[in-house]
Design a protein around this motif. Sequence first.
Motif, PDB file in Angstrom:
ATOM      1  N   GLY A   1       0.800  -1.217   0.000  1.00 19.19           N
ATOM      2  CA  GLY A   1       0.000   0.000   0.000  1.00 19.19           C
ATOM      3  C   GLY A   1       0.834   1.268   0.000  1.00 19.19           C
ATOM      4  O   GLY A   1       0.525   2.228  -0.712  1.00 19.19           O
ATOM      5  N   PHE A   2       1.899   1.286   0.800  1.00 15.76           N
ATOM      6  CA  PHE A   2       2.725   2.492   0.873  1.00 15.76           C
ATOM      7  C   PHE A   2       3.402   2.774  -0.459  1.00 15.76           C
ATOM      8  O   PHE A   2       3.471   3.920  -0.908  1.00 15.76           O
ATOM      9  CB  PHE A   2       3.774   2.361   1.977  1.00 15.76           C
ATOM     10  N   GLN A   3       3.913   1.721  -1.106  1.00 18.07           N
ATOM     11  CA  GLN A   3       4.595   1.916  -2.387  1.00 18.07           C
ATOM     12  C   GLN A   3       3.632   2.402  -3.461  1.00 18.07           C
ATOM     13  O   GLN A   3       3.971   3.273  -4.256  1.00 18.07           O
ATOM     14  CB  GLN A   3       5.275   0.615  -2.825  1.00 18.07           C
ATOM     15  N   VAL A   4       2.420   1.841  -3.472  1.00 14.60           N
ATOM     16  CA  VAL A   4       1.422   2.294  -4.439  1.00 14.60           C
ATOM     17  C   VAL A   4       1.057   3.758  -4.165  1.00 14.60           C
ATOM     18  O   VAL A   4       0.961   4.577  -5.076  1.00 14.60           O
ATOM     19  CB  VAL A   4       0.175   1.391  -4.391  1.00 14.60           C
ATOM     20  N   TRP A   5       0.872   4.093  -2.892  1.00 17.54           N
ATOM     21  CA  TRP A   5       0.557   5.470  -2.518  1.00 17.54           C
ATOM     22  C   TRP A   5       1.660   6.426  -2.960  1.00 17.54           C
ATOM     23  O   TRP A   5       1.391   7.529  -3.461  1.00 17.54           O
ATOM     24  CB  TRP A   5       0.349   5.551  -1.008  1.00 17.54           C
ATOM     25  N   SER A   6       2.914   6.008  -2.825  1.00 18.01           N
ATOM     26  CA  SER A   6       4.037   6.888  -3.137  1.00 18.01           C
ATOM     27  C   SER A   6       4.214   7.135  -4.631  1.00 18.01           C
ATOM     28  O   SER A   6       5.007   7.991  -5.021  1.00 18.01           O
ATOM     29  CB  SER A   6       5.332   6.306  -2.552  1.00 18.01           C
ATOM     30  N   LEU A   7       3.480   6.398  -5.471  1.00 18.42           N
ATOM     31  CA  LEU A   7       3.573   6.615  -6.916  1.00 18.42           C
ATOM     32  C   LEU A   7       2.951   7.936  -7.345  1.00 18.42           C
ATOM     33  O   LEU A   7       3.172   8.392  -8.468  1.00 18.42           O
ATOM     34  CB  LEU A   7       2.902   5.461  -7.671  1.00 18.42           C
ATOM     35  N   GLY A   8       2.159   8.547  -6.483  1.00 19.28           N
ATOM     36  CA  GLY A   8       1.594   9.860  -6.770  1.00 19.28           C
ATOM     37  C   GLY A   8       0.689   9.867  -7.985  1.00 19.28           C
ATOM     38  O   GLY A   8      -0.310   9.147  -8.046  1.00 19.28           O
ATOM     39  N   ALA A   9       1.039  10.682  -8.972  1.00 20.55           N
ATOM     40  CA  ALA A   9       0.186  10.861 -10.150  1.00 20.55           C
ATOM     41  C   ALA A   9       0.083   9.605 -10.996  1.00 20.55           C
ATOM     42  O   ALA A   9      -0.792   9.504 -11.861  1.00 20.55           O
ATOM     43  CB  ALA A   9       0.713  12.016 -10.994  1.00 20.55           C
TER      44      ALA A   9
ATOM     45  N   GLN B   1      -2.405  -6.360   6.065  1.00 19.38           N
ATOM     46  CA  GLN B   1      -3.586  -5.987   5.293  1.00 19.38           C
ATOM     47  C   GLN B   1      -3.235  -4.864   4.319  1.00 19.38           C
ATOM     48  O   GLN B   1      -2.308  -4.087   4.559  1.00 19.38           O
ATOM     49  CB  GLN B   1      -4.701  -5.493   6.206  1.00 19.38           C
ATOM     50  N   LEU B   2      -3.961  -4.750   3.217  1.00 18.69           N
ATOM     51  CA  LEU B   2      -3.813  -3.582   2.360  1.00 18.69           C
ATOM     52  C   LEU B   2      -4.554  -2.425   3.011  1.00 18.69           C
ATOM     53  O   LEU B   2      -5.717  -2.553   3.409  1.00 18.69           O
ATOM     54  CB  LEU B   2      -4.376  -3.832   0.962  1.00 18.69           C
ATOM     55  N   ASP B   3      -3.864  -1.298   3.151  1.00 22.16           N
ATOM     56  CA  ASP B   3      -4.479  -0.100   3.708  1.00 22.16           C
ATOM     57  C   ASP B   3      -4.118   1.087   2.831  1.00 22.16           C
ATOM     58  O   ASP B   3      -3.250   0.998   1.969  1.00 22.16           O
ATOM     59  CB  ASP B   3      -3.999   0.146   5.143  1.00 22.16           C
ATOM     60  N   GLU B   4      -4.802   2.191   3.046  1.00 23.14           N
ATOM     61  CA  GLU B   4      -4.405   3.433   2.397  1.00 23.14           C
ATOM     62  C   GLU B   4      -3.566   4.225   3.381  1.00 23.14           C
ATOM     63  O   GLU B   4      -4.017   4.529   4.490  1.00 23.14           O
ATOM     64  CB  GLU B   4      -5.604   4.271   1.963  1.00 23.14           C
ATOM     65  N   CYS B   5      -2.340   4.520   2.995  1.00 18.50           N
ATOM     66  CA  CYS B   5      -1.460   5.294   3.851  1.00 18.50           C
ATOM     67  C   CYS B   5      -1.932   6.749   3.850  1.00 18.50           C
ATOM     68  O   CYS B   5      -1.927   7.406   2.806  1.00 18.50           O
ATOM     69  CB  CYS B   5      -0.020   5.205   3.364  1.00 18.50           C
ATOM     70  N   THR B   6      -2.358   7.241   4.997  1.00 15.26           N
ATOM     71  CA  THR B   6      -2.838   8.619   5.098  1.00 15.26           C
ATOM     72  C   THR B   6      -1.651   9.561   5.233  1.00 15.26           C
ATOM     73  O   THR B   6      -0.936   9.513   6.237  1.00 15.26           O
ATOM     74  CB  THR B   6      -3.765   8.780   6.321  1.00 15.26           C
ATOM     75  N   PRO B   7      -1.403  10.430   4.246  1.00 14.08           N
ATOM     76  CA  PRO B   7      -0.238  11.320   4.324  1.00 14.08           C
ATOM     77  C   PRO B   7      -0.448  12.435   5.325  1.00 14.08           C
ATOM     78  O   PRO B   7      -1.590  12.794   5.642  1.00 14.08           O
ATOM     79  CB  PRO B   7      -0.144  11.882   2.906  1.00 14.08           C
ATOM     80  N   TYR B   8       0.643  12.969   5.848  1.00 16.50           N
ATOM     81  CA  TYR B   8       0.531  14.140   6.721  1.00 16.50           C
ATOM     82  C   TYR B   8       0.174  15.375   5.897  1.00 16.50           C
ATOM     83  O   TYR B   8      -0.652  16.186   6.306  1.00 16.50           O
ATOM     84  CB  TYR B   8       1.838  14.374   7.472  1.00 16.50           C
ATOM     85  N   GLU B   9       0.818  15.489   4.730  1.00 22.60           N
ATOM     86  CA  GLU B   9       0.496  16.585   3.830  1.00 22.60           C
ATOM     87  C   GLU B   9       0.763  16.171   2.395  1.00 22.60           C
ATOM     88  O   GLU B   9       1.549  15.258   2.123  1.00 22.60           O
ATOM     89  CB  GLU B   9       1.287  17.850   4.175  1.00 22.60           C
ATOM     90  N   THR B  10       0.090  16.827   1.464  1.00 18.63           N
ATOM     91  CA  THR B  10       0.268  16.583   0.041  1.00 18.63           C
ATOM     92  C   THR B  10       0.388  17.922  -0.665  1.00 18.63           C
ATOM     93  O   THR B  10      -0.533  18.734  -0.619  1.00 18.63           O
ATOM     94  CB  THR B  10      -0.927  15.798  -0.544  1.00 18.63           C
TER      95      THR B  10
ATOM     96  N   TYR C   1      -1.443  -6.440  15.467  1.00 17.31           N
ATOM     97  CA  TYR C   1      -1.846  -5.120  14.989  1.00 17.31           C
ATOM     98  C   TYR C   1      -0.626  -4.243  14.736  1.00 17.31           C
ATOM     99  O   TYR C   1       0.377  -4.324  15.460  1.00 17.31           O
ATOM    100  CB  TYR C   1      -2.767  -4.438  15.997  1.00 17.31           C
ATOM    101  N   ALA C   2      -0.748  -3.391  13.720  1.00 13.24           N
ATOM    102  CA  ALA C   2       0.300  -2.430  13.407  1.00 13.24           C
ATOM    103  C   ALA C   2      -0.256  -1.017  13.507  1.00 13.24           C
ATOM    104  O   ALA C   2      -1.466  -0.799  13.364  1.00 13.24           O
ATOM    105  CB  ALA C   2       0.851  -2.680  12.006  1.00 13.24           C
ATOM    106  N   ILE C   3       0.623  -0.074  13.758  1.00 12.89           N
ATOM    107  CA  ILE C   3       0.280   1.345  13.713  1.00 12.89           C
ATOM    108  C   ILE C   3       0.936   1.903  12.463  1.00 12.89           C
ATOM    109  O   ILE C   3       2.169   1.933  12.355  1.00 12.89           O
ATOM    110  CB  ILE C   3       0.767   2.096  14.967  1.00 12.89           C
ATOM    111  N   GLY C   4       0.111   2.293  11.484  1.00 13.11           N
ATOM    112  CA  GLY C   4       0.619   2.840  10.238  1.00 13.11           C
ATOM    113  C   GLY C   4       0.402   4.335  10.166  1.00 13.11           C
ATOM    114  O   GLY C   4      -0.191   4.946  11.059  1.00 13.11           O
TER     115      GLY C   4
END
Length: 390
Positions: free
Chosen positions: A95-103, A144-153, A218-221
């Motif tokens: 999930g994090f790697q997919v999120w980091s792909l941005g556009a 689990q697959l999750d959506e990584c919530t960014p601090y800012e974009t 459990y993990a804290i993401g």
Amino acid sequence: MLRFDLLTTDPTSHARRATLTLNHGVVQTPIFMPVGTYGTVKGVMPRSLHEMGAQIILGNTFHLWMRPGLDIMKGFGGLHGFEQWHKPILTDSGGFQVWSLGAMRKITEEGVHFASPVNGDKLFMSPEVSMQIQTVLNSDIVMQLDECTPYETNGHITTEAEALKSMEMSLRWARRSQDEFARLGNPNALFGIVQGGMFEHLRQASLDALVAMDFPGYAIGGVSVGEPKEEMRRIMAHTPHRLPAHKPRYLMGVGTPEDLVEGVACGVDMFDCVMPTRNARNGTLFTRYGDLKIRNARHKADHRPLDETCTCHACAGPSGVSWADGGREGFSRAYLHHLDRCGEMLGPMLATVHNLHYYLNLMREVREALDAGSFAAFRERFREERARGV
């Protein structure tokens, strides 16, 4: 398979000592897990990982799916046989790697559509696909697959409403991950991931919902994703000890030595971070007495090892006897400075061995302090030593 046996707790904090039994072995916690993104911890021979006390390492679902691919992995019976590491492995969900792909990606309720960073192929990652990949990898702990919530974009700090929407989708994906994991008959352990951004009440809502789903761990993401250190520490202080006491707790992607010791005090059992390996390749070494920048000119003629108390191969040589205990083998700061300035590959290799040894030894000392009932004194001494400077 997962069994978590709580051995002792610290009366001055939320710190605890336990054993975690998985299909490929027993892990003593608290533990730091070296990151092996592509099926290898960069710059370190597997034998060295064993010698420095690594008990469990990470693999990256997204990158291993891209290369070498699932057909190759199936042929080796999973990641253990492919990389010849027969102790436990944890794989992230991708999930994090997919999120980091941005556009390059588009997130929907169904999953994430994206272009492969390797060859541009159109691909799709969903909770079900992530579980299928990780089942092929045969990792002991599946995320689990999750959506990584960014601090800012792009300068925009994530709002409470945005964090809520993301957290709720991660919870729906958690259920889908759990259902697919069960359908596949995966014999390993699946962890849920607490999200909610920098909002404690959202973290609590995520935690409560995941606990109701009864995951084995459990993990804290969604921490260490660009937020100020004080914000990360605030969430770190809030969430771990509220998770079930009889199950393992994993703080994802954190962090500095100080973060690890404080994380243990907050009730965390498991940590991972690329910092020790990445910083080593960039000339930053962690020592008992603070961080050392090996590229600085002051090390050019320094005969001392990186850390006179360290027993790693870089500092103590084959004898494993530190300078503090009378040994005089190992490599000097001057030599490591020279290797770095010349771009010799031995430089980052030795630096990586040292940094990982330091992290793993730090966690060993934490466990020993918890066993002895002296964690509070250890924590104070650790702070004083790290502040002393090299």
